[in-house]
Design an enzyme around this catalytic site. Structure first.
Site, PDB file in Angstrom:
ATOM      1  N   PRO A 182      51.196  54.195  54.861  1.00 26.62           N
ATOM      2  CA  PRO A 182      50.527  54.183  56.161  1.00 26.62           C
ATOM      3  C   PRO A 182      51.102  53.159  57.137  1.00 26.62           C
ATOM      4  O   PRO A 182      51.115  53.388  58.347  1.00 26.62           O
ATOM      5  CB  PRO A 182      49.064  53.863  55.827  1.00 26.62           C
ATOM      6  CG  PRO A 182      49.031  53.429  54.408  1.00 26.62           C
ATOM      7  CD  PRO A 182      50.297  53.865  53.753  1.00 26.62           C
ATOM      8  N   ASP A 205      65.365  53.397  53.140  1.00 30.70           N
ATOM      9  CA  ASP A 205      65.466  52.736  51.850  1.00 30.70           C
ATOM     10  C   ASP A 205      65.738  51.283  52.172  1.00 30.70           C
ATOM     11  O   ASP A 205      66.538  50.970  53.064  1.00 30.70           O
ATOM     12  CB  ASP A 205      66.570  53.333  50.973  1.00 30.70           C
ATOM     13  CG  ASP A 205      66.392  52.944  49.509  1.00 30.70           C
ATOM     14  OD1 ASP A 205      65.233  52.785  49.059  1.00 30.70           O
ATOM     15  OD2 ASP A 205      67.392  52.782  48.812  1.00 30.70           O
ATOM     16  N   TYR A 223      58.244  40.940  48.175  1.00 31.37           N
ATOM     17  CA  TYR A 223      58.762  39.573  48.056  1.00 31.37           C
ATOM     18  C   TYR A 223      58.419  38.700  49.262  1.00 31.37           C
ATOM     19  O   TYR A 223      58.904  37.573  49.370  1.00 31.37           O
ATOM     20  CB  TYR A 223      60.282  39.620  47.876  1.00 31.37           C
ATOM     21  CG  TYR A 223      60.735  40.419  46.680  1.00 31.37           C
ATOM     22  CD1 TYR A 223      60.879  39.827  45.432  1.00 31.37           C
ATOM     23  CD2 TYR A 223      61.016  41.784  46.797  1.00 31.37           C
ATOM     24  CE1 TYR A 223      61.297  40.558  44.326  1.00 31.37           C
ATOM     25  CE2 TYR A 223      61.427  42.530  45.699  1.00 31.37           C
ATOM     26  CZ  TYR A 223      61.566  41.913  44.467  1.00 31.37           C
ATOM     27  OH  TYR A 223      61.971  42.638  43.376  1.00 31.37           O
ATOM     28  N   LYS A 263      56.149  40.205  62.698  1.00 28.82           N
ATOM     29  CA  LYS A 263      56.999  40.789  61.659  1.00 28.82           C
ATOM     30  C   LYS A 263      57.639  42.087  62.163  1.00 28.82           C
ATOM     31  O   LYS A 263      58.819  42.342  61.917  1.00 28.82           O
ATOM     32  CB  LYS A 263      56.191  41.046  60.383  1.00 28.82           C
ATOM     33  CG  LYS A 263      57.050  41.553  59.242  1.00 28.82           C
ATOM     34  CD  LYS A 263      56.230  41.769  57.978  1.00 28.82           C
ATOM     35  CE  LYS A 263      57.105  42.313  56.865  1.00 28.82           C
ATOM     36  NZ  LYS A 263      56.340  42.652  55.664  1.00 28.82           N
TER      37      LYS A 263
END
Length: 194
Positions: free
Chosen positions: A12, A70, A155, A176
């Site tokens: 989501p 990816d 991480y 971010k």
């Protein structure tokens, strides 16, 4: 006029991030789960091959243009590991906690803790598109031993962003989404698609 685009993910967060930005250039982004598309295998050793496989898989099963990503964390002292195996670094089942513990343990004997998050985005117009649009982004940082912050996943709490003195998990979502590897790749992709 908007065009439907299938996102080769059911995440989501990715749907919201990609959907908002791609809407500005006329795409209505839908998750692959809406079309009952199962997750694709990721058998390759490179980010670009795995992203291309996921995009082609979603396009093949829906008949729509598709977008896949990816991504992972690459640590210089570990020759780029965990890399494409970031989500499964500590083995099955997937576990952010075990992956982070393994990464910290593997870095104990190294002084170089530099790392970067890397993301590849692949857009295909159809499953057999001979000219997929490929974009990538890299977010530099350092792996720290003690986690800080509660935002994010993977991480993030161990990844201190270069020049900020904060981990990715200490950043708010808006910050971010401006700085991350995924945000950088998405800006490149948007420029190419325009």
């Amino acid at each position: 006029m908007t065009s439907k685009l299938v996102l080769a993910s059911n995440n989501p967060g990715k749907l919201a991030e990609f959907g908002t930005l791609l809407a500005t250039i006329g795409f209505d982004v839908r998750p692959q789960g809406q079309f009952n598309v199962p997750e694709a295998d990721e058998p390759f050793h490179t980010f670009v091959e795995n992203a291309l496989e996921k995009a082609r898989h979603a396009a093949r099963l829906t008949g729509l243009p598709a977008l896949a990503d990816d991504s992972g964390v690459c640590v210089n002292a570990l020759a780029g590991q965990p890399g494409v195996q970031s989500a499964r670094y500590a083995g099955a089942p997937k576990s952010d906690v075990r992956n982070s513990e393994k990464l910290i343990a593997d870095l104990q004997t190294h002084t170089d803790k530099s790392a970067y998050y890397y993301c590849v985005l692949v857009y295909v117009r159809h499953a057999d598109d001979p000219q997929p649009v490929i974009a990538d982004g890299r977010w530099k940082g350092t792996i720290i031993d003690v986690p800080r912050g509660s935002n994010g996943f993977g991480y993030d709490a161990y990844f201190e962003v270069d020049g900020l003195g904060k981990t990715a998990a200490e950043l708010g979502a808006a910050e971010k989404n401006q700085l991350s590897h995924r945000a950088q790749a998405l800006r490149v992709l948007l420029d190419k698609l325009r």
